[in-house]
Design an enzyme around this catalytic site. Structure first.
Site: not given
Length: 565
Positions: A326, A208
């Site tokens: 990515d 997170t």
């Protein structure tokens, strides 16, 4: 037959912290989990979502998932249902629109107010709150909207107060703030200068992202990527290897200093958590800006400005011998404060799959990243196994530009990717189409280089974004330490360099019989140099011992003050 809903349930139960979007589920649902080649279909997605690092670990995850699918597919025997706890009565919501705010659901859960999530989302839509910070700033209005009683209202107020850095005139002392954060287990970092964890900003496959701040630095705020080590490692056998990969991301980020790359400031490791403290960029992901745009795509001036910044950052990344692997709108953050005149300022983030390929010791071989942005040499497992280079980022850059201008993905299947077959659906200009086609080329050698991208006629046609790029004033001092011989154990030396990085907060990367260090401003260079030279002397001594010269005295390593080219 596995339905999308069944697959979603199985993934939520087996991999609760790993988000799989609907397009991935649609792609995988037709795959029979009992088929011989089922693992091969799942393999790239398990690796790209961070739950496996090779075929063996992916196989373990897939077997558990297949077992879960089988158990869910069996009709459950009827059994008496147990009474459910009574939920608070909430007035029925009439608002049709709602927004998805990162961290909102988790925040309400910590306050025992999960039942109010739909009404809170509708309220956010109505008042224009798009971040958890904005919700907290208007918490009293929210409490009134939810008709909260006194106790939950006080609980919400205390939670907001605890997350807020002290303002001018605040009578809370630093000691009070630290003591309270420690009691609430929101403290991390060095005891004499800790960080305080605040609200959640986002969630990904590895962990997170939260806001955090330092009480002793006038409430200076950062973003922190928080990774639960023990929880993450339950999915993988090789815990040490996984931890090394996470630290490798930190080492890469420490070496990058560019106006359009999110900066890393600190790395902190505890027994349970790994914290990557980074620059706080407030404005959300480029992906959300695109889908929420009134036209569902960016205008050409908007896309041109973003493209130029991303291409310049990629050029810098590639100059360091790195491949991002990515690149996508979700990994491009919008800096709301720096954006001007309708043009977005952006920064590339998430280097979890970045790879150093120009070091003389490694080659990019794995299918990682996001399939919609994969170049043909990555999407084809056979070709991928032979290796690829930084030109995979050029393909992804072309797809990003297409998505910005068209508002959709260019490909709907692997065959289209292999042939670079796509169409335009909007009145995109011929120059923009030419640039996209020049990047989305099947053969890597045919893709337009970044220098030529920035000279392309589409880039030069708008005076607002055709001005000179900002000079890179963030670049740190680079120093190279030469090795007398090839290291006998590259993996071991890299582990030692990662420990050095964690201790001194600087990048130290092994490149072609050299260790390249990127110095940051506040590091004690004398102490760091001494520690690094000791690491390198030990490594060279081990190499000489392995070569049968155990009694040889390692020569002093030459520390070159010159900047590496």
């Amino acid at each position: 037959m596995v339905t999308i809903e069944l697959l979603r349930r199985a993934l939520k139960l087996e991999l609760p912290d790993v988000p799989f979007d609907d397009e991935v589920l649609e792609h995988l649902a037709p795959v029979d989990p009992e088929a011989v080649d089922a693992l091969q279909a799942w393999l790239p997605f398990l690796i790209s979502h961070g739950v496996a690092f090779d075929e063996e670990s992916a196989g373990e995850v897939f077997r558990r998932l297949a077992q879960r699918l089988r158990s869910l597919a069996r009709p459950e025997e009827a059994r008496p249902s147990s009474p459910q706890p009574r939920q608070p009565e909430i007035p029925e919501e009439t608002e049709k629109e709602s927004v998805q705010i990162p961290g909102l659901e988790e925040w309400l859960e910590t306050l025992s107010l999960s039942a109010y999530l739909p009404k809170t989302r509708a309220w956010c839509s109505r008042v224009g709150a798009s971040t958890l910070q904005q919700v907290m700033e208007k918490w009293e209005d929210l409490a009134a909207e939810l008709l909260l009683k006194e106790l939950p209202k006080r609980r919400m107020g205390k939670a907001v107060e605890a997350c807020r850095p002290p303002a001018a005139g605040d009578d809370r002392t630093i000691a009070d703030l630290i003591a309270r954060a420690s009691a609430e287990r929101r403290l991390f970092g060095p005891e004499d200068d800790p960080y305080i964890l605040s609200e959640q900003l986002g969630k990904g496959a590895q962990g997170t992202v939260h806001r955090c701040w330092r009480p002793k630095h006038k409430g200076e705020e950062f973003a922190v990527k928080r990774i639960a080590l023990q929880k993450h490692f339950r999915l993988q056998r090789d815990a040490d290897r996984t931890k090394e990969r996470l630290k490798a991301e930190a080492n890469i980020l420490f070496s990058l200093r560019h106006a359009h790359i999110v900066q890393l400031f600190d790395v902190i490791e505890t027994k349970e958590w790994l914290y990557l403290v980074m620059e706080l960029v407030e404005g959300g992901e480029l992906f959300d800006i695109i889908v929420k745009h009134e036209n569902k795509h960016l205008s050409e001036p908007e896309a041109r400005s973003v493209f130029k910044q991303v291409a310049d950052a990629l050029r810098y990344i590639h100059s360091k011998g790195l491949v991002h692997r990515d690149l996508k709108p979700e990994n491009i953050l919008v800096d709301q404060k720096a954006s001007r005149d309708g043009l977005l300022e952006v920064k590339i983030t998430d280097f979890g799959y970045a790879k150093l390929v120009d070091d003389g010791y490694s080659t990019a071989l794995t299918q990682v990243g996001t399939p919609q942005y994969w170049a043909p040499e990555v999407s084809d497992a056979g070709v991928c196994a032979k290796g690829y280079d930084e030109r995979v980022d050029l393909w992804s850059l072309g797809v990003v530009l297409y998505v910005m201008l068209e508002g959709v993905y260019p490909f709907s299947g692997e065959e289209q990717i292999k042939q670079a077959s796509f169409r335009f659906h909007r009145p995109t200009s011929s120059r923009a189409k030419d640039l996209i086609r020049a990047l989305i080329q099947v053969r890597p050698e045919d893709r337009l280089g970044l220098d030529d991208c920035l000279k392309h006629s589409w880039i030069q046609m708008d005076s607002r974004s055709a001005s000179a790029l900002k000079p890179n004033s963030l670049e740190g001092d680079i120093e190279c330490f030469d090795l007398d011989a090839e290291p006998s154990n590259v993996a071991e030396l890299r582990r030692e360099l990662q420990k050095f990085m964690t201790r001194f907060k600087v990048s130290a990367q092994l490149k072609k019989r050299q260790v390249e260090v990127t110095w940051s401003k506040n590091v004690d260079r004398e102490a760091a140099r001494g520690a690094l030279l000791q690491i390198l002397r030990c490594s060279q001594h081990r190499s000489q011992c392995k070569q049968g010269r155990a009694d040889a005295i390692p020569s002093l390593l030459a520390a070159s003050e010159a900047t590496c080219e």
